[in-house]
Scaffold this motif. Structure first.
Motif, PDB file in Angstrom:
ATOM      1  N   LEU A 264      60.190 -45.188 -27.502  1.00 55.79           N
ATOM      2  CA  LEU A 264      59.077 -44.556 -26.790  1.00 55.79           C
ATOM      3  C   LEU A 264      57.983 -45.572 -26.483  1.00 55.79           C
ATOM      4  O   LEU A 264      57.440 -45.607 -25.377  1.00 55.79           O
ATOM      5  CB  LEU A 264      58.530 -43.390 -27.628  1.00 55.79           C
ATOM      6  CG  LEU A 264      57.392 -42.592 -26.992  1.00 55.79           C
ATOM      7  CD1 LEU A 264      57.743 -42.157 -25.578  1.00 55.79           C
ATOM      8  CD2 LEU A 264      57.083 -41.352 -27.826  1.00 55.79           C
ATOM      9  N   LEU A 265      57.672 -46.416 -27.492  1.00 55.29           N
ATOM     10  CA  LEU A 265      56.647 -47.450 -27.261  1.00 55.29           C
ATOM     11  C   LEU A 265      57.050 -48.322 -26.076  1.00 55.29           C
ATOM     12  O   LEU A 265      56.243 -48.644 -25.211  1.00 55.29           O
ATOM     13  CB  LEU A 265      56.473 -48.315 -28.511  1.00 55.29           C
ATOM     14  CG  LEU A 265      55.625 -47.709 -29.621  1.00 55.29           C
ATOM     15  CD1 LEU A 265      55.688 -48.580 -30.867  1.00 55.29           C
ATOM     16  CD2 LEU A 265      54.175 -47.569 -29.171  1.00 55.29           C
ATOM     17  N   GLY A 266      58.323 -48.672 -26.051  1.00 57.01           N
ATOM     18  CA  GLY A 266      58.822 -49.514 -24.967  1.00 57.01           C
ATOM     19  C   GLY A 266      58.716 -48.810 -23.626  1.00 57.01           C
ATOM     20  O   GLY A 266      58.248 -49.378 -22.646  1.00 57.01           O
ATOM     21  N   ASP A 267      59.113 -47.529 -23.592  1.00 56.02           N
ATOM     22  CA  ASP A 267      59.046 -46.778 -22.340  1.00 56.02           C
ATOM     23  C   ASP A 267      57.615 -46.725 -21.825  1.00 56.02           C
ATOM     24  O   ASP A 267      57.363 -46.914 -20.634  1.00 56.02           O
ATOM     25  CB  ASP A 267      59.536 -45.341 -22.575  1.00 56.02           C
ATOM     26  CG  ASP A 267      61.057 -45.282 -22.691  1.00 56.02           C
ATOM     27  OD1 ASP A 267      61.718 -46.213 -22.188  1.00 56.02           O
ATOM     28  OD2 ASP A 267      61.566 -44.320 -23.293  1.00 56.02           O
ATOM     29  N   LEU A 268      56.686 -46.452 -22.732  1.00 51.07           N
ATOM     30  CA  LEU A 268      55.300 -46.309 -22.300  1.00 51.07           C
ATOM     31  C   LEU A 268      54.724 -47.655 -21.863  1.00 51.07           C
ATOM     32  O   LEU A 268      53.944 -47.722 -20.928  1.00 51.07           O
ATOM     33  CB  LEU A 268      54.448 -45.675 -23.410  1.00 51.07           C
ATOM     34  CG  LEU A 268      54.827 -44.219 -23.716  1.00 51.07           C
ATOM     35  CD1 LEU A 268      53.935 -43.649 -24.810  1.00 51.07           C
ATOM     36  CD2 LEU A 268      54.730 -43.353 -22.466  1.00 51.07           C
ATOM     37  N   ASP A 269      55.140 -48.737 -22.533  1.00 49.28           N
ATOM     38  CA  ASP A 269      54.720 -50.079 -22.098  1.00 49.28           C
ATOM     39  C   ASP A 269      55.188 -50.319 -20.674  1.00 49.28           C
ATOM     40  O   ASP A 269      54.450 -50.789 -19.818  1.00 49.28           O
ATOM     41  CB  ASP A 269      55.346 -51.157 -23.000  1.00 49.28           C
ATOM     42  CG  ASP A 269      54.501 -51.408 -24.230  1.00 49.28           C
ATOM     43  OD1 ASP A 269      53.603 -50.590 -24.487  1.00 49.28           O
ATOM     44  OD2 ASP A 269      54.756 -52.406 -24.942  1.00 49.28           O
ATOM     45  N   GLU A 270      56.432 -49.968 -20.470  1.00 52.03           N
ATOM     46  CA  GLU A 270      57.045 -50.217 -19.166  1.00 52.03           C
ATOM     47  C   GLU A 270      56.333 -49.425 -18.072  1.00 52.03           C
ATOM     48  O   GLU A 270      55.979 -49.955 -17.031  1.00 52.03           O
ATOM     49  CB  GLU A 270      58.528 -49.827 -19.246  1.00 52.03           C
ATOM     50  CG  GLU A 270      59.318 -50.186 -18.017  1.00 52.03           C
ATOM     51  CD  GLU A 270      60.774 -49.751 -18.149  1.00 52.03           C
ATOM     52  OE1 GLU A 270      61.304 -49.795 -19.283  1.00 52.03           O
ATOM     53  OE2 GLU A 270      61.364 -49.353 -17.134  1.00 52.03           O
ATOM     54  N   LEU A 271      56.093 -48.133 -18.359  1.00 46.45           N
ATOM     55  CA  LEU A 271      55.466 -47.288 -17.345  1.00 46.45           C
ATOM     56  C   LEU A 271      53.989 -47.617 -17.175  1.00 46.45           C
ATOM     57  O   LEU A 271      53.417 -47.415 -16.118  1.00 46.45           O
ATOM     58  CB  LEU A 271      55.634 -45.813 -17.717  1.00 46.45           C
ATOM     59  CG  LEU A 271      57.076 -45.323 -17.635  1.00 46.45           C
ATOM     60  CD1 LEU A 271      57.188 -43.926 -18.229  1.00 46.45           C
ATOM     61  CD2 LEU A 271      57.544 -45.304 -16.186  1.00 46.45           C
TER      62      LEU A 271
END
Lengths: 866, 109
Positions: free
Chosen positions: A26-33
């Motif tokens: 999730l942290l990665g997804d939010l970083d990406e977005l």
């Protein structure tokens, strides 16, 4: 990198999520977005990320917490929390009286406590702005320290690495050709900043040698003064004029630095004169490694031995006795500690009572709703859900009260800053968001305590049984009944106590204002000036009074060295030719310009006042007051008599007698006073008060700014210390009693409101408990009025009990106030009766409201409902 | 789980989207959902829903291929199981039954 989310929010997110691969995903997804959202700007990106954090908080933390055990379990995605909150909001809105009472009660307690806590935090708990607070101590003051003593012990004080001499004083400050202003400054030996261990924000501190006579004058500015002067980064090296001498600015202290009082605007080296024996300085030092401020007995014994070798002290000023080092915190803020802590304690007590009130109200509600709860239980709700409902309700109330309390705290903070006798410390008080935050935190904490008793009551009481026992007409959920009554009695007692104090002070303040100060206070403006630096003080003062008198709206203007009601001034020896028995006599002594006595509205009893005709070359004259005439010329007319040769070696002739004015304090016997002609005096005082009287219908305050400007135009070197009015001087003379009265009035108002709410809650609860019983009795023919009277009687019993205890306590406690009282004894029947009657009236009204509701309800519908 | 599982509205949307993007990962699903629904999707809501769908056996997820662009974090790839496809089909059937005969009314409005 700009496409990374705000670090704080990201850490919060990582903390909220349970550790594991899911979190990383999730942290990665939010970083990406985030990178995509941040293209719209960092604020949009931050907001987006913040919402994401919030959603994680709700979904991963709050929901699981609240869903467990609730009826929403297993209902899939249905928003259990939201539904419960909506349900609580709905049920609360159906009970507006309860809602308003609980919110208001809690908000008052919370707001007051947060405000006082904010003050206590700023004054008592905040770290002092010095590098090694624990190592700094202030030297004992048998008398103040002298340059001579300091020069002698300098550099060889046992147990100290550095010691600095300092003193606190006022100086005039002029920037270029601008008007002079008065600024409080500290002048000190060059060790000062080494002792305090604070580095300047700009430039440097003092250098060794700058505190010698004839050294290049330098100044270090406080952050506040620097800000006022435009916060110019290149101020170091520029020049400012202090007390008429040009000084080079060498440094600026950082924000938040103050010593020894927050009002100090600048720090200057004090030119040390090793011969100077004037007492006016203090010593502050940082202890050497291995020493502690609290354990300096041995080094101080060595120091006093050193002093003893050189100085021959008279017994009453003997510095070799009672040597002591006071920790700097105790020295600087120690005086305020008791007052602030006592206020905090009183406020906490009121908060406790407020919480108790809310508890009582909640218990009452539980009782009233126990049938509803029993039905819900029968339909499948469990106790856990009920408790959760209670908690949500309490949190909703607390959140509302917290917001309201936060607003109250902001207001109360300012008000307390003015009403507590804090002096210059008020400058440290800056209301910030933490005060409101404190209110919210206290409110939530209080709510959780408040909900405890009802929860226990709910948990313990078998509600199905409760429903049955309702049928049998027995009271339900008994817990709390006696506790509640006890609470109300205590509340009333406290309210009586505070109200008695307030009533005493109010009577005292009223009698102070009723006193005749001997001057006509209304319509007089006051401008206090400091002549420091002007060449010809005498002509300057005369020019100023002429200029003020010429201003439109001003009737008369004059000057005096000291105004009445300000607590003293010069006292000079009095001799009268041919009266040797008066040896040692002295009277108050005031220098006044022509028109002063008229401007102040002092009544002329005999002869004339001082006029323009009284010049240096004419015969010295004096106007005396009636007290002087009574004391020294009993039975004869003093006009025409000569007073001794103390002024310029010449006798002064009495030309008039005026009525007594309160030259020193407002209270007490009138003192004998001499008013002498300013023009005839050989010296000019640096401090002068200019006074002007306006037309009877107009307000002197409206002219103060024009007067200030006129002074700056006529005499740019003269500093205006303060502009005020004679009415405000009178207010100040009425003094601390007035300040404390404001505080006590607020507190007693608070106590009265809380007391009333408490009585209301308990009677409402009591009535609810006896609803069925009352309904049956009314159905059997008991008149409604009797039922009401019964319930009010129960309330009255509690109130009377509380008043009795409160008055008994007041008998002892109001003695504390006796130093503040004037012409009112600490035990004053009228004040006590007033407080008691007020409480009784409020108590009866508070009991009547729920009693009337119970007494006029339709018994048939009650019995049907049960 | 019970034999006839009920899909919540958001569960339905997530499951359908997961089926559409095939073997997609979190951020892809969020993008796709936002595009199709026109609503902003919260990461917390998506992940909680995925967790629940996984518990129900409708999706399986695996963590894979850390990526420097994502601060070295792995991706959560989601695949719809055959149970998940069946649940979607049932849900669709149900919706169609509910909608039967009223679509024309909507068009008139």
């Amino acid at each position: 990198m700009t496409d990374r989310p705000p670090a704080g929010l990201r850490r919060l997110l990582a903390w909220v999520l349970p550790a594991g691969p899911i979190r990383d995903g999730l942290l990665g997804d939010l970083d990406e977005l985030y990178a995509e959202h941040a293209r719209l700007g960092p604020i949009a990106g931050g907001l987006w990320y913040g919402r994401q954090v919030l959603s994680v908080l709700v979904h991963y933390r709050l929901r699981p917490l609240l869903r467990s055990g609730g009826p929403g379990e297993g209902a899939g995605m249905v928003d259990a929390l939201g539904r419960d909150v909506r349900y609580s909001v709905r049920t609360l809105r159906r009970r507006p009286t309860y809602l308003v009472l609980t919110v208001l009660t809690l908000a008052l307690g919370v707001g007051g406590t947060a405000a006082v806590y904010g003050i206590a935090r700023a004054l008592l708990f905040a770290p002092l702005p010095y590098a090694h607070e624990d190592e700094i101590g202030v030297f004992w003051k048998k008398t103040d320290w002298t340059h001579e003593e300091f020069s002698y012990i300098r550099g060889q004080v046992p147990g100290f690495r550095d010691v600095a001499l300092y003193r606190f004083r006022d100086m005039t400050l002029r920037e270029g050709d601008g008007p002079a202003e008065i600024v409080p400054v500290v002048t000190a030996s060059t060790e000062l900043f080494d002792v305090l261990g604070t580095a300047p924000l700009l430039g440097r501190g003092f250098r060794a040698g700058e505190d010698t006579e004839g050294a290049e004058p330098v100044v270090v500015l406080s952050h506040g003064l620097w800000q006022e002067m435009g916060a110019n980064q290149s101020i170091v090296g520029t020049r400012l004029t202090f007390d008429g001498t040009s000084h080079t600015v060498v440094g600026v202290m950082p924000r938040g630095f103050w010593f020894p009082s927050p009002s100090v605007r600048a720090f200057l080296p004090e030119p040390l004169d090793p011969e100077l024996q004037n007492w006016n300085s203090s010593l502050v030092g940082r202890v050497a490694p291995g020493h502690e401020v609290g354990e300096m007995t041995v080094p101080m014994a060595q120091l006093t031995a050193l002093l003893d070798e050189r100085f021959d002290y008279p017994a009453q000023w003997d510095k070799t006795v009672g040597a002591r080092i006071t920790p700097i915190r105790a020295d600087l803020v120690g005086d305020m500690r008791p007052a602030v802590l006592a206020t905090l304690g009183a406020m906490a007590l009121i908060l406790l009572i407020a919480s108790a009130n809310v508890t009582a109200l909640m218990l009452g509600q539980l009782d009233a709703r126990s049938a509803e709860f029993a039905v819900r239980l029968a339909l499948g709700a469990n106790r856990r859900w009920l408790v959760q409902h209670l908690v949500i309700e309490a949190v909703l109330i607390a959140a509302t009260a917290g917001v309201l309390g936060g607003v109250l705290a902001r207001g109360g903070f300012g008000l307390l800053g003015q009403t507590l006798p804090l002096g210059p410390w008020t400058e440290l008080l800056r209301p910030d968001w933490t005060v409101s935050l404190t209110a919210m935190v206290i409110a939530l904490a209080a709510a959780l305590c408040v909900v405890l008793l009802p929860t226990i009551s709910l948990w313990r009481g078998d509600l199905r049984h409760a429903m049955n026992s309702t049928r049998a007409g027995r009271p339900r959920l008994r817990l709390g009944g006696r506790v509640e009554s006890g609470l109300v009695v205590a509340e009333v007692a406290l309210a009586v106590l505070v109200a008695t104090g307030a009533a005493l002070l109010a009577r005292s303040v009223a009698s102070l204002y009723a006193l005749d100060p001997g001057v006509r206070v209304a319509g007089v403006g006051v401008v206090d000036v400091y002549l420091g630096g002007v060449e010809n003080g005498r002509t300057t003062v005369e020019e100023l009074t002429r200029a003020l008198a010429a201003l439109p709206g001003v009737r008369t203007a004059a000057a005096a060295q000291m105004l009445p009601l300000r607590g003293g001034g010069y006292n000079m020896p009095l001799t009268i030719a041919g009266r040797p028995e008066l040896e040692g006599a002295s009277t108050e002594f005031r220098t006044v310009t022509p028109g002063y006595l008229e401007t102040m509205g002092m009544a002329l009893r005999e002869g004339r006042t001082i006029t323009q005709m009284d010049r240096p070359e004419t015969e010295p004259v004096v106007v005396i007051n009636e007290a002087l005439a009574r004391t020294y010329f009993p039975g004869v007319s003093p006009v025409g008599q000569l007073l001794g040769d103390d002024i310029n070696r010449r006798s002064t002739r009495i030309v008039g007698v005026v009525a007594d004015a309160a030259e020193r304090q407002l209270t007490g016997e009138a003192q004998p006073v001499r008013y002498v002609a300013f023009a005839q005096l050989p010296w000019v005082e640096q401090q002068q008060s200019l006074v002007f009287r306006v037309a009877p219908s107009s307000d002197p305050v409206a002219l103060l700014e024009a007067v200030r400007q006129r002074v700056a135009e006529v005499a740019p070197g003269v500093a205006v210390r303060e502009t005020t009015t004679l009415s405000r001087v009178l207010d100040a003379a009425v003094g601390p009693a007035r300040q404390v009265l404001v505080l006590l009035t607020i507190l007693s108002g608070l106590a009265l409101v809380l007391g009333a709410v408490g009585i209301y809650g308990v009677i409402a609860h009591f009535a609810a408990r006896r609803r069925r019983e009352l309904a049956i009795r009314i159905a059997l023919g008991l008149p409604g009025a009797r039922a009401i009277a019964d319930l009010v009687g129960h309330g009255a019993l509690l109130v009377v009990l509380g008043i009795g205890i409160g008055l008994a306590a007041a008998l002892g406690a109001t003695r504390v106030l006796s130093s503040l009282l004037y012409e009112v004894r600490a035990i004053d029947a009228r004040a006590f009766a007033l407080a008691g009657a007020a409480l009784l009236l409020i108590g009866l009204i508070a009991a009547f409201v729920p009693a009337r509701r119970a007494g006029t309800a339709d018994p048939a519908s009650i019995l049907r409902e049960e | 789980m019970t034999e006839r599982a009920f899909l919540g509205e958001f569960e339905h949307l997530v499951l359908a989207t997961a089926l559409r993007v095939k073997d997609g990962y979190g951020a892809e699903l969020m993008r796709e959902l936002e595009e199709r629904t026109g609503r902003q999707v919260q990461g917390g809501a998506l992940y909680v829903t995925l967790d629940r769908l996984e518990r129900k056996g409708y999706v399986i997820s695996r963590m894979d291929s850390p990526d420097a662009r994502r601060g070295g974090r792995p991706k959560r790839f989601v695949k719809v199981t055959s149970d998940g496809v069946r649940a979607l089909a049932e849900h669709r059937e149900m919706l169609l039954r509910v909608w039967q005969g009223i679509e024309t009314t909507l068009e008139e409005a």
